[in-house]
Design a protein around this motif. Sequence first.
Motif, PDB file in Angstrom:
ATOM      1  N   GLN A  11       0.825  -1.208   0.000  1.00 23.48           N
ATOM      2  CA  GLN A  11       0.000   0.000   0.000  1.00 23.48           C
ATOM      3  C   GLN A  11       0.856   1.253   0.000  1.00 23.48           C
ATOM      4  OE1 GLN A  11      -2.905  -0.284   3.223  1.00 23.48           O
ATOM      5  NE2 GLN A  11      -4.443  -0.840   1.725  1.00 23.48           N
ATOM      6  N   GLU A  12       2.027   1.188   0.667  1.00 24.06           N
ATOM      7  CA  GLU A  12       2.891   2.364   0.727  1.00 24.06           C
ATOM      8  C   GLU A  12       3.366   2.786  -0.657  1.00 24.06           C
ATOM      9  OE1 GLU A  12       4.166  -0.017   4.485  1.00 24.06           O
ATOM     10  OE2 GLU A  12       3.258  -0.399   2.527  1.00 24.06           O
ATOM     11  N   ALA A  13       3.563   1.813  -1.548  1.00 25.33           N
ATOM     12  CA  ALA A  13       4.236   2.097  -2.815  1.00 25.33           C
ATOM     13  C   ALA A  13       3.299   2.228  -4.006  1.00 25.33           C
ATOM     14  CB  ALA A  13       5.263   1.001  -3.108  1.00 25.33           C
ATOM     15  N   VAL A  14       2.019   1.948  -3.855  1.00 20.61           N
ATOM     16  CA  VAL A  14       1.136   1.929  -5.026  1.00 20.61           C
ATOM     17  C   VAL A  14       1.071   3.295  -5.694  1.00 20.61           C
ATOM     18  CG1 VAL A  14      -0.984   2.360  -3.690  1.00 20.61           C
ATOM     19  CG2 VAL A  14      -1.110   1.180  -5.900  1.00 20.61           C
ATOM     20  N   ASP A  15       1.027   4.381  -4.916  1.00 21.95           N
ATOM     21  CA  ASP A  15       1.059   5.720  -5.487  1.00 21.95           C
ATOM     22  C   ASP A  15       2.302   5.926  -6.328  1.00 21.95           C
ATOM     23  OD1 ASP A  15      -1.253   6.938  -4.755  1.00 21.95           O
ATOM     24  OD2 ASP A  15      -0.399   8.217  -3.211  1.00 21.95           O
ATOM     25  N   ILE A  56      -0.360  -4.233  -9.987  1.00 25.52           N
ATOM     26  CA  ILE A  56      -0.388  -3.209 -11.024  1.00 25.52           C
ATOM     27  C   ILE A  56       0.086  -3.838 -12.320  1.00 25.52           C
ATOM     28  CG2 ILE A  56       0.526  -0.982 -11.763  1.00 25.52           C
ATOM     29  CD1 ILE A  56       0.881  -0.250  -8.847  1.00 25.52           C
ATOM     30  N   CYS A  57      -0.713  -3.673 -13.363  1.00 24.49           N
ATOM     31  CA  CYS A  57      -0.386  -4.223 -14.675  1.00 24.49           C
ATOM     32  C   CYS A  57      -0.244  -3.090 -15.685  1.00 24.49           C
ATOM     33  CB  CYS A  57      -1.457  -5.202 -15.155  1.00 24.49           C
ATOM     34  SG  CYS A  57      -1.625  -6.671 -14.107  1.00 24.49           S
ATOM     35  N   LEU A  58       0.724  -3.225 -16.559  1.00 24.08           N
ATOM     36  CA  LEU A  58       0.934  -2.290 -17.653  1.00 24.08           C
ATOM     37  C   LEU A  58       0.984  -3.088 -18.942  1.00 24.08           C
ATOM     38  CD1 LEU A  58       1.625   0.621 -18.606  1.00 24.08           C
ATOM     39  CD2 LEU A  58       4.038   0.030 -18.279  1.00 24.08           C
ATOM     40  N   TYR A  59       0.238  -2.635 -19.947  1.00 21.52           N
ATOM     41  CA  TYR A  59       0.127  -3.374 -21.196  1.00 21.52           C
ATOM     42  C   TYR A  59       0.912  -2.654 -22.290  1.00 21.52           C
ATOM     43  CZ  TYR A  59      -3.427  -6.136 -18.898  1.00 21.52           C
ATOM     44  OH  TYR A  59      -4.089  -6.979 -18.026  1.00 21.52           O
ATOM     45  N   LEU A  60       1.885  -3.360 -22.882  1.00 20.12           N
ATOM     46  CA  LEU A  60       2.735  -2.806 -23.932  1.00 20.12           C
ATOM     47  C   LEU A  60       2.508  -3.568 -25.233  1.00 20.12           C
ATOM     48  CD1 LEU A  60       6.167  -2.497 -22.058  1.00 20.12           C
ATOM     49  CD2 LEU A  60       4.276  -0.863 -22.117  1.00 20.12           C
ATOM     50  N   PRO A  61       2.513  -2.873 -26.362  1.00 24.83           N
ATOM     51  CA  PRO A  61       2.397  -3.567 -27.655  1.00 24.83           C
ATOM     52  C   PRO A  61       3.562  -4.529 -27.855  1.00 24.83           C
ATOM     53  CG  PRO A  61       2.110  -1.185 -27.914  1.00 24.83           C
ATOM     54  CD  PRO A  61       2.606  -1.409 -26.519  1.00 24.83           C
ATOM     55  N   SER A  78      13.483  -0.299 -10.243  1.00 26.07           N
ATOM     56  CA  SER A  78      14.466  -1.057  -9.467  1.00 26.07           C
ATOM     57  C   SER A  78      14.661  -0.549  -8.037  1.00 26.07           C
ATOM     58  CB  SER A  78      15.811  -1.095 -10.203  1.00 26.07           C
ATOM     59  OG  SER A  78      16.343   0.210 -10.361  1.00 26.07           O
ATOM     60  N   PRO A  79      14.617   0.768  -7.749  1.00 29.83           N
ATOM     61  CA  PRO A  79      14.774   1.185  -6.350  1.00 29.83           C
ATOM     62  C   PRO A  79      13.684   0.622  -5.439  1.00 29.83           C
ATOM     63  CG  PRO A  79      15.113   3.044  -7.820  1.00 29.83           C
ATOM     64  CD  PRO A  79      14.576   1.931  -8.656  1.00 29.83           C
ATOM     65  N   LEU A  80      12.460   0.541  -5.936  1.00 31.84           N
ATOM     66  CA  LEU A  80      11.371  -0.001  -5.131  1.00 31.84           C
ATOM     67  C   LEU A  80      11.508  -1.513  -4.957  1.00 31.84           C
ATOM     68  CD1 LEU A  80       8.314   2.001  -6.518  1.00 31.84           C
ATOM     69  CD2 LEU A  80       9.827   2.549  -4.618  1.00 31.84           C
ATOM     70  N   HIS A  81      12.060  -2.174  -5.970  1.00 34.97           N
ATOM     71  CA  HIS A  81      12.265  -3.616  -5.857  1.00 34.97           C
ATOM     72  C   HIS A  81      13.375  -3.926  -4.855  1.00 34.97           C
ATOM     73  CE1 HIS A  81      13.813  -7.638  -7.286  1.00 34.97           C
ATOM     74  NE2 HIS A  81      12.543  -7.896  -7.089  1.00 34.97           N
ATOM     75  N   ARG A  82      14.433  -3.131  -4.867  1.00 30.64           N
ATOM     76  CA  ARG A  82      15.538  -3.358  -3.938  1.00 30.64           C
ATOM     77  C   ARG A  82      15.088  -3.217  -2.486  1.00 30.64           C
ATOM     78  NH1 ARG A  82      18.539  -0.089  -7.516  1.00 30.64           N
ATOM     79  NH2 ARG A  82      18.445   1.636  -6.033  1.00 30.64           N
ATOM     80  N   THR A  83      14.156  -2.327  -2.240  1.00 35.22           N
ATOM     81  CA  THR A  83      13.673  -2.119  -0.876  1.00 35.22           C
ATOM     82  C   THR A  83      12.441  -2.965  -0.560  1.00 35.22           C
ATOM     83  OG1 THR A  83      12.497  -0.152  -1.687  1.00 35.22           O
ATOM     84  CG2 THR A  83      14.619   0.190  -0.619  1.00 35.22           C
ATOM     85  N   LYS A  84      12.119  -3.921  -1.455  1.00 31.07           N
ATOM     86  CA  LYS A  84      11.048  -4.902  -1.247  1.00 31.07           C
ATOM     87  C   LYS A  84       9.665  -4.265  -1.117  1.00 31.07           C
ATOM     88  CE  LYS A  84      14.194  -8.200   0.974  1.00 31.07           C
ATOM     89  NZ  LYS A  84      14.609  -8.735  -0.319  1.00 31.07           N
ATOM     90  N   LEU A  85       9.483  -3.116  -1.761  1.00 30.95           N
ATOM     91  CA  LEU A  85       8.163  -2.494  -1.808  1.00 30.95           C
ATOM     92  C   LEU A  85       7.339  -3.022  -2.971  1.00 30.95           C
ATOM     93  CD1 LEU A  85       9.110   1.195  -0.957  1.00 30.95           C
ATOM     94  CD2 LEU A  85       7.943  -0.450   0.517  1.00 30.95           C
ATOM     95  N   ILE A  86       7.996  -3.668  -3.933  1.00 27.71           N
ATOM     96  CA  ILE A  86       7.301  -4.298  -5.048  1.00 27.71           C
ATOM     97  C   ILE A  86       7.930  -5.662  -5.313  1.00 27.71           C
ATOM     98  CG2 ILE A  86       6.716  -2.078  -6.120  1.00 27.71           C
ATOM     99  CD1 ILE A  86       8.907  -2.656  -8.201  1.00 27.71           C
ATOM    100  N   SER A  87       7.198  -6.509  -6.025  1.00 31.61           N
ATOM    101  CA  SER A  87       7.694  -7.827  -6.387  1.00 31.61           C
ATOM    102  C   SER A  87       8.526  -7.729  -7.670  1.00 31.61           C
ATOM    103  CB  SER A  87       6.522  -8.782  -6.605  1.00 31.61           C
ATOM    104  OG  SER A  87       5.753  -8.364  -7.737  1.00 31.61           O
ATOM    105  N   HIS A 147      -5.641   5.838  -1.198  1.00 29.17           N
ATOM    106  CA  HIS A 147      -4.719   5.251  -0.232  1.00 29.17           C
ATOM    107  C   HIS A 147      -5.085   5.737   1.162  1.00 29.17           C
ATOM    108  CE1 HIS A 147      -1.085   4.366   2.000  1.00 29.17           C
ATOM    109  NE2 HIS A 147      -0.734   3.548   1.027  1.00 29.17           N
ATOM    110  N   PRO A 148      -5.100   4.857   2.163  1.00 27.76           N
ATOM    111  CA  PRO A 148      -5.489   5.267   3.520  1.00 27.76           C
ATOM    112  C   PRO A 148      -4.699   6.460   4.055  1.00 27.76           C
ATOM    113  CG  PRO A 148      -5.370   2.887   3.385  1.00 27.76           C
ATOM    114  CD  PRO A 148      -4.856   3.400   2.083  1.00 27.76           C
ATOM    115  N   ALA A 149      -3.394   6.507   3.769  1.00 27.98           N
ATOM    116  CA  ALA A 149      -2.578   7.617   4.269  1.00 27.98           C
ATOM    117  C   ALA A 149      -3.020   8.945   3.659  1.00 27.98           C
ATOM    118  CB  ALA A 149      -1.101   7.361   3.975  1.00 27.98           C
TER     119      ALA A 149
END
Length: 323
Positions: A11-15, A56-61, A78-87, A147-149
Amino acid sequence: MWNKLSINTTQEAVDWVCSLLAKTNYSDDIRVTKCVQADQNQSSQNDIESNFSFTICLYLPNDTHINTNVENITNLLSPLHRTKLISTLETTLVEDKPAQAGINNSLVHRIGKRFVVLSPDTSYDSEATNEVTLKLRTNFAFGSGFHPATILSLRMLERHIIPNMNVLDLGCGSGILSVAMAKLGANVLALDNDSVAVQATRDALRLNEVEQQVTVMEGSLGSGSDLGHWMGRETLSNVPTINPTASFDLIVANILPWVHISLADDFVRSLRKTTTHTGLVITAGFTNDYQDDVSTALVQSGLELVDCEILNEWVALAHGLKA
């Protein structure tokens, strides 16, 4: 054919993910849904015991640029992945992309007693003279308005903003809080150390016709320039600094808890007292697991707790200068 790029996010990272993806040429092809956790035994080692809430899905041709586009997006996130905020980013070939959910195209969402969040193309007649409308583009409608915050921050601002206040929106992100404060009559400095967020805020100000009341800058407050990127913590160079002098009646910061703790002293130095108001800092962006740590840091810096809002496990705090 389309390539579906999908990631799970907290939830923290979706924005932030939506903001980053919005800089691509395919921002209209973003979809956000509730996350369905995979069976724990099948989860990758990076995702085990995760707290992911959304997918979150993004569709590319599926064209000749697909490999380059996927690589660029992977690097962007990559910064969000390194900090485990995204898969880990996953790609799947699909025949077609799903339609946007109808709620995004006809968004009318009430927050607090006065705020009404609208998508730009929504036709809406105000039901009350004191309503405050906040227009958000479809790309940002999910995270920025729901987002709740963000909800907690808006509830706090509704109670504490007084017309003609000088206020700071630290970590302005999509710009929704800057727009809200401007429409409540405040003079706003919107500050973020990421250029994508700065541009998103400028777009939101134009959409809501409050540019004259808000100054937008890429930069940070005090020692925040030394913290690196607030979401990914990578080193940033040439980040302008706003010196913490007693110039703000109110500061709102909807950012991660470790940033609040690091900047507690700078918050205090940036607040001022007047004959009608004592300086106030509103902190949000964290759950009750971090509430005591954030509040303790602020109290030790010379503030006292004056207000609190809770939504599920999410918390927003208001601390004021001591009398």
